[in-house]
Scaffold this motif. Structure first.
Motif, short mmCIF file in Angstrom:
data_model
loop_
_atom_site.label_atom_id
_atom_site.label_comp_id
_atom_site.label_asym_id
_atom_site.label_seq_id
_atom_site.Cartn_x
_atom_site.Cartn_y
_atom_site.Cartn_z
N MET A 1 18.30 -17.62 11.63
CA MET A 1 17.35 -17.38 10.54
C MET A 1 16.67 -16.18 10.90
SD MET A 1 17.84 -19.39 8.22
CE MET A 1 18.61 -20.79 7.96
N ARG B 1 16.06 -20.01 -0.96
CA ARG B 1 15.11 -21.08 -0.50
C ARG B 1 15.63 -22.34 -1.03
NH1 ARG B 1 9.82 -19.70 -3.95
NH2 ARG B 1 11.61 -19.30 -5.43
N THR C 1 20.16 -21.08 1.86
CA THR C 1 20.84 -20.40 2.95
C THR C 1 21.03 -21.36 4.35
OG1 THR C 1 20.84 -18.45 4.19
CG2 THR C 1 18.79 -19.64 4.44
N THR C 2 20.27 -22.59 4.21
CA THR C 2 20.46 -23.36 5.15
C THR C 2 21.98 -24.06 5.14
OG1 THR C 2 19.55 -25.23 3.72
CG2 THR C 2 18.28 -24.32 5.62
N CYS D 1 13.90 -14.48 -0.98
CA CYS D 1 13.61 -15.91 -0.59
C CYS D 1 11.99 -15.99 -0.49
CB CYS D 1 13.95 -16.15 1.05
SG CYS D 1 13.40 -14.93 2.22
N THR E 1 14.56 -15.43 5.37
CA THR E 1 15.97 -16.26 5.19
C THR E 1 16.63 -15.42 4.12
OG1 THR E 1 14.84 -17.51 3.39
CG2 THR E 1 15.17 -18.44 5.75
N HIS F 1 19.25 -13.76 6.08
CA HIS F 1 20.31 -14.79 6.57
C HIS F 1 21.33 -15.11 5.56
CE1 HIS F 1 21.91 -18.94 7.86
NE2 HIS F 1 21.46 -18.23 8.98
N GLU F 2 20.99 -14.90 4.13
CA GLU F 2 21.73 -15.23 3.18
C GLU F 2 22.65 -13.91 3.07
OE1 GLU F 2 22.41 -18.11 1.03
OE2 GLU F 2 21.41 -17.36 -0.41
#
Length: 271
Positions: free
Chosen positions: A93, A167, A194-195, A229, A234, A237-238
């Motif tokens: 992240m 998110r 994105t998790t 986000c 994040t 990260h996406e």
């Protein structure tokens, strides 16, 4: 060249690139404490809050100044053509924010260590508490090397393309908001936490798996894609997950924390 590098690929390189540790935790403790406790030998620490972001306002993590990025990379010994590998504790992240910021400011060769420090240690890699001597790099950061969105641009992408909100679903829906004073999301944005782009070990899913995920969200390469986000961390990260599939995107760096600073901007609630 892939935006990711594995531990095995890193070890196989004849000449190791500059390693940058950007371990960071939104809720604390500071990443520097984790770095001091043990990092990959030779890695330099770069602080996300102070070197990969400017002072808050508007937005919690706005763009840093080019001079700040220049100083951080020179301290790590980076020159105009130096390859760079960034990593964090595991899920990338924070590393993705460094990847995006460095590319935006002109680093030509920057990759993310997939799985981060956890993957390095799982493969038997040593860690150290020794801090490398400051380098004498010659890199000069200049802005604008990859696309970036402002608030108006994000609204345009939401209307004509696909704007992904990285998110958690409950924050997207406005059911909870632990970080910002206003809850909700940008109208017509699509929730894509994105998790879900990484597995339980922090490694990114395979490109085909990521591609299938994004296609289900309406991202098929035929239209412009934007990501945001809470504060632009994040979202990077996406953007990295999209890059792995071969899809370019533009990050709304101010993200939700900037969007809500203008009361005239619309807000949506619900899933």
């Amino acid at each position: 060249m892939s935006a990711l590098i594995t531990v095995e690929e890193l070890r196989a390189l004849g000449e190791r690139p500059v390693l940058i540790d950007v371990t960071w935790n939104l809720a604390g403790p500071p990443g520097k404490e984790a770095y001091d406790a043990g990092h990959i030998p030779g890695a330099y620490f770069v602080d996300l809050d102070t070197e990969l972001a400017g002072p808050p306002g508007p937005g919690r993590h706005p763009l840093p100044a080019a001079t700040t990025v220049t100083a951080a990379l020179r301290r790590a010994g980076v020159g105009p053509s130096t390859p760079v590998v960034v990593y964090d504790a595991a899920n990338s992240m924070a590393a993705a924010r460094a990847w995006w910021i460095f590319r935006y400011f002109g680093v030509r060769d920057v990759r993310v260590l997939d799985g981060g420090l956890a993957a390095w240690q799982a493969a038997g890699g040593e860690v150290t508490t020794e801090v490398p001597a400051a380098g004498n790099g010659s890199f000069i950061a200049t802005a604008g090397h990859i696309p970036m969105l402002d608030a108006d641009g994000a609204a345009e992408v939401a209307a004509a393309g696909v704007l992904l909100d990285a998110r958690a679903p409950e924050r997207f829906a406005g059911e909870v908001e632990p970080m910002d004073p206003v809850a909700g999301h940008i109208p017509r944005a699509v929730n894509a936490p994105t998790t879900a782009n990484v597995d339980e070990t922090g490694h990114f899913l395979l490109p085909d798996e990521l591609r299938e995920r994004f296609e289900k969200l309406g991202v098929d390469g035929s239209t412009q894609v934007g990501v945001y986000c809470g504060s632009g961390v994040t979202a990077a990260h996406e953007a990295l997950a999209l890059e792995i599939t071969g899809i370019s995107s533009a990050v709304y760096i101010g993200s939700w924390s900037e969007w809500i600073t203008d009361p005239s901007r619309p807000i949506a609630i619900g899933r």
